[in-house]
Design a protein around this motif. Sequence first.
Motif, mmCIF file in Angstrom:
data_model
loop_
_atom_site.group_PDB
_atom_site.id
_atom_site.type_symbol
_atom_site.label_atom_id
_atom_site.label_comp_id
_atom_site.label_asym_id
_atom_site.label_seq_id
_atom_site.Cartn_x
_atom_site.Cartn_y
_atom_site.Cartn_z
ATOM 1 N N THR A 144 7.322 17.633 3.610
ATOM 2 C CA THR A 144 7.344 16.577 2.589
ATOM 3 C C THR A 144 7.380 17.192 1.196
ATOM 4 O OG1 THR A 144 4.916 16.453 2.683
ATOM 5 C CG2 THR A 144 6.150 14.885 4.024
ATOM 6 N N GLN A 145 8.231 18.184 1.027
ATOM 7 C CA GLN A 145 8.350 18.839 -0.269
ATOM 8 C C GLN A 145 9.343 18.080 -1.146
ATOM 9 O OE1 GLN A 145 8.282 23.273 -0.156
ATOM 10 N NE2 GLN A 145 8.564 23.016 2.049
ATOM 11 N N PHE A 146 8.984 17.975 -2.427
ATOM 12 C CA PHE A 146 9.829 17.271 -3.381
ATOM 13 C C PHE A 146 10.122 18.173 -4.567
ATOM 14 C CE2 PHE A 146 7.857 13.946 -0.940
ATOM 15 C CZ PHE A 146 8.835 12.964 -0.825
ATOM 16 N N ALA A 147 11.270 17.957 -5.168
ATOM 17 C CA ALA A 147 11.650 18.659 -6.389
ATOM 18 C C ALA A 147 11.565 17.675 -7.547
ATOM 19 C CB ALA A 147 13.061 19.211 -6.269
ATOM 20 N N ALA A 148 11.008 18.115 -8.656
ATOM 21 C CA ALA A 148 10.869 17.245 -9.826
ATOM 22 C C ALA A 148 11.531 17.896 -11.026
ATOM 23 C CB ALA A 148 9.394 16.974 -10.116
ATOM 24 N N THR A 149 12.236 17.099 -11.812
ATOM 25 C CA THR A 149 12.909 17.598 -13.011
ATOM 26 C C THR A 149 12.524 16.737 -14.201
ATOM 27 O OG1 THR A 149 14.856 16.215 -12.576
ATOM 28 C CG2 THR A 149 14.873 18.471 -11.701
ATOM 29 N N SER A 150 12.589 17.340 -15.388
ATOM 30 C CA SER A 150 12.278 16.622 -16.628
ATOM 31 C C SER A 150 13.423 16.811 -17.610
ATOM 32 C CB SER A 150 10.976 17.142 -17.238
ATOM 33 O OG SER A 150 10.764 16.585 -18.519
ATOM 34 N N SER A 151 13.754 15.766 -18.322
ATOM 35 C CA SER A 151 14.836 15.846 -19.308
ATOM 36 C C SER A 151 14.375 16.475 -20.608
ATOM 37 C CB SER A 151 15.398 14.450 -19.584
ATOM 38 O OG SER A 151 14.404 13.627 -20.203
ATOM 39 N N SER A 152 13.090 16.763 -20.733
ATOM 40 C CA SER A 152 12.551 17.296 -21.988
ATOM 41 C C SER A 152 11.575 18.421 -21.710
ATOM 42 C CB SER A 152 11.847 16.192 -22.778
ATOM 43 O OG SER A 152 11.175 16.733 -23.903
ATOM 44 N N SER A 153 11.645 19.471 -22.518
ATOM 45 C CA SER A 153 10.696 20.572 -22.393
ATOM 46 C C SER A 153 9.301 20.167 -22.855
ATOM 47 C CB SER A 153 11.178 21.778 -23.205
ATOM 48 O OG SER A 153 11.300 21.430 -24.593
ATOM 49 N N ALA A 154 9.193 18.999 -23.476
ATOM 50 C CA ALA A 154 7.881 18.510 -23.913
ATOM 51 C C ALA A 154 6.982 18.201 -22.733
ATOM 52 C CB ALA A 154 8.045 17.274 -24.789
ATOM 53 N N VAL A 155 7.579 17.922 -21.558
ATOM 54 C CA VAL A 155 6.814 17.597 -20.357
ATOM 55 C C VAL A 155 7.418 18.357 -19.181
ATOM 56 C CG1 VAL A 155 6.014 15.781 -18.814
ATOM 57 C CG2 VAL A 155 6.358 15.281 -21.247
ATOM 58 N N THR A 156 6.616 19.161 -18.505
ATOM 59 C CA THR A 156 7.062 19.811 -17.274
ATOM 60 C C THR A 156 6.366 19.138 -16.101
ATOM 61 O OG1 THR A 156 5.368 21.512 -17.633
ATOM 62 C CG2 THR A 156 7.609 22.030 -18.297
ATOM 63 N N VAL A 157 7.036 19.127 -14.958
ATOM 64 C CA VAL A 157 6.528 18.362 -13.820
ATOM 65 C C VAL A 157 6.607 19.174 -12.534
ATOM 66 C CG1 VAL A 157 6.976 16.050 -14.716
ATOM 67 C CG2 VAL A 157 8.816 17.316 -13.617
ATOM 68 N N LYS A 158 5.731 18.814 -11.591
ATOM 69 C CA LYS A 158 5.738 19.404 -10.258
ATOM 70 C C LYS A 158 5.352 18.317 -9.277
ATOM 71 C CE LYS A 158 3.831 23.145 -7.455
ATOM 72 N NZ LYS A 158 2.895 24.305 -7.414
ATOM 73 N N ALA A 159 6.137 18.172 -8.215
ATOM 74 C CA ALA A 159 5.876 17.132 -7.226
ATOM 75 C C ALA A 159 5.141 17.724 -6.040
ATOM 76 C CB ALA A 159 7.178 16.494 -6.775
ATOM 77 N N GLY A 160 4.102 17.030 -5.582
ATOM 78 C CA GLY A 160 3.336 17.456 -4.420
ATOM 79 C C GLY A 160 3.786 16.744 -3.162
ATOM 80 N N ALA A 161 3.036 16.992 -2.070
ATOM 81 C CA ALA A 161 3.425 16.450 -0.772
ATOM 82 C C ALA A 161 3.313 14.936 -0.707
ATOM 83 C CB ALA A 161 2.556 17.078 0.319
#
Length: 636
Positions: A91-108
Motif C-alpha cells: 500500500t505504498q503511495f507517491a506524493a508530489t507537491s507543486s510548490s517547494s513551500a510544502v513537501t509531502v510524503k504518503a504513508g500506508a
Amino acid sequence: MATTSSGTITSVTSNGTSRITGLSSGIDVDSLVEQLMSAEQYKLNRLKQQQQLATWRQEQYREMTTSVTAFADKYLNTLSSSSMLSQSTYTQFAATSSSSAVTVKAGATATAATHTIEVSQLATAATLASSGGITANIQGSTAADFTAAQGSSFVLTVDGTSRTVTLGADAQDVEDLQEAVDTAVGADKVTVSVDDEGLLIFSAAADSGVQQITLAAPSSGGSALTALGFSSSDSLTNRLSTTDTLETVAAKLGTAFSFNDEGQLSFTMNDIAFTFDMDDTLAEMISEINSSDAGVTMKYDSLSDQLSLTATETGAGATLVASEDGGTFLAAVLNQATAGTDAKLTLDGQSLTRSANTLTVDGVTYTLNSVTTEAATIGVTRDTDAIYDAINNFITDYNSLIDLINTKISEDYDSDYPPLTAAQEAEMSESEIEKWNEQATTGLLHSDSMLQNMLSSLRETMLTVVAGQSATFYTIGITTGTYDEKGKLHIDEDKLKAALESNPGEVMDLFCQQSTSYSGTTTVRSLTSSERAVRYKEEGIAYRFYDVLQDYIGTTRDLSGNKGLLLEKAGMENDASNTDNILTDQLNDLAARIEAEEERLEAKETQYYNKYTYMETYISTLTAQLAVFSSDSSSS
C-alpha cells in the motif's frame, strides 16, 4: 626422551617407560615398531576422517541455515522494512507537491487523491538572544605613544586574512595609523579611533561587512602593540572564543554581566536548574545546557557575534521560560525575547493551526517550508513501481536462495577424495592440500532429503489456492521456469503492474492475508498438524513461506519439544542448539572413540617395545655368557 648406552644395549626412556632398542639382535627395533604401528593406525585414521566429514557437513548445514535465516529476516519479519508480511509493503503511495513551500510524503494509510494547501504562517520556536553583537571592540588599556611605535609593526587579521601593518618612521597620530591599516588591509574595512583618554579602538567600518578583527604581535621584528597601548592582558579580538572562561567572556563583552554572591551563574530554564563557576568555559556551559532535559539549545554565532537560546519545540506557549538567581547574565546577554508562533494553514479549504511545521492528515505527511504565495497542489497516487520493486526483490532473492540450496544438493560426492590424514598432509604442499579439501568437501549434502523437502514445501505454497482469493501467482504474472531451473520464479512485469493497478487489494491478500483461525507469526510453532492445515489454507503465500521456513530454522520449540529441523541437525551459533544437535552429538561420540583408540595404540606400541626389550635383554645376556665360555676355553 632420555637415551643411555652400555655396551651393545641402548636404553630409551619415553613417557616414563624404559625401552631397550640396541643392536644386540641386529634388528632395527624402532623402524620395525613403526611399521607395525602404521598398520594399527588404520582405524584411528578412519575415525578422524569421519570426524572431519561430520565437521564439514555441520559447517555446510549451518551455512544453509544462515542463508535461509537471512532471507527470512529480510522478507518474513514484520519488523523489517521489506517485510512481505506487512500490508504497508503493498500500500505504498507517491506524493508530489507543486510548490517547494510544502513537501509531502504518503504513508500506508493514504489514499489516491488531490489536495490543496496554503501556508500563511510557519511555526517558530521561542528564543532569548542578544539584541546585537555582544563583544566589545578592541581597545587599548593605556594611551598610545606613536613616537615609540614608529617603524614597528603588528599583525591585523580581518575575517581570517592576516596582513602586517607597519607604522612609518614619521607616524605621529591616529590618522597615520589609519593610513597604515588601510594600506595593509584595504580602505573602509577597519576603523581606528581614539577615545577621550587617548586609548585606541579598532572596530569594523560601517557597512563594510567585516566581522572578526584580531591583533597580534609579528613573528619577527619589533611589535608596535605595547607602544600603541595594548598589554598582554587586553583582549585583542572583537569575538568570543568558546574556550574562554565565563570570567573572560564577561570581561570581553560590551556590556559585562555580573556573577552572584558565590561567584557563579545560576539560572533555571524550563524548570531545569543550572549553575556555572567563573572558570567554566563557554563551551562547557553550552554543552551542559544542550545535553540537558531543558528542551533548549544554546549557540554562539561568531559571524553575528550573538549568543542565543532557542526552544527545541516550536509553537506558541510556554516553551522557553528562564529565570536567574543573583547574576545578570540573562539580562545583559540574552536580553531580547521572541515568542514562538504556531503554523497557520488551509488544507482542502479547512483552516488549521499546528504547533509544528509537520503534520499528518489521512496518511499524508506535510512539511511546511515557507509561506505560500498561492495554493500548492498535492497529488497522491499509488506507487506501483515501489510495490513492484518490493515483490521483484523478494522473488529475486528467493531464486538466489533456492539456487544456492539446489547447487549443494546437486553436487556429486567423490569418495576418491576422503579427508587427508596427518601423514598425507605432511607430504603435500599447502596449495595441494587446499585443492584436495575443495574436492573433499564437494557433495557432502548430495540429495539431502531435508533440504529437498524444504524446497518442495516452498514450491507447494504457491500452488495451493489462498482461501477467499481468486488471484494466484499465475494470474498476477508470476510463473515457474522450466524443469531444469528447479523451481525458480519469473515475473511478467507488465502483467504484475497491471494487477497492482487494477486489483491492488487482491495482490496484497494473495501475499499477506492472515489466517482468521490462527493469525500472526508467534503461534505457528505451537499448533497441531490439523491446526496447521487450517492456518495454511487460510493464509497468504508470504505467511506460508514463513511457516515452512520456521519448520527448518525456528528457534522456538514445537509441541514435540524440537527446534527447526536444520537446528536439530546441525545447530546454530548464539542459540542453545549450538551444542545440542545431532551432528554435535556425533562429533562428541567420535572424539571419545578417537581418544580411546589413541590410548589403545599407545598401549599396543608399549607392548611391542616390551617384547623386543625382552629379546634384546636375553640376547645380550646370552652373548655375555658365550664370551665368558670362550675366555675360559682360551685360558685352558
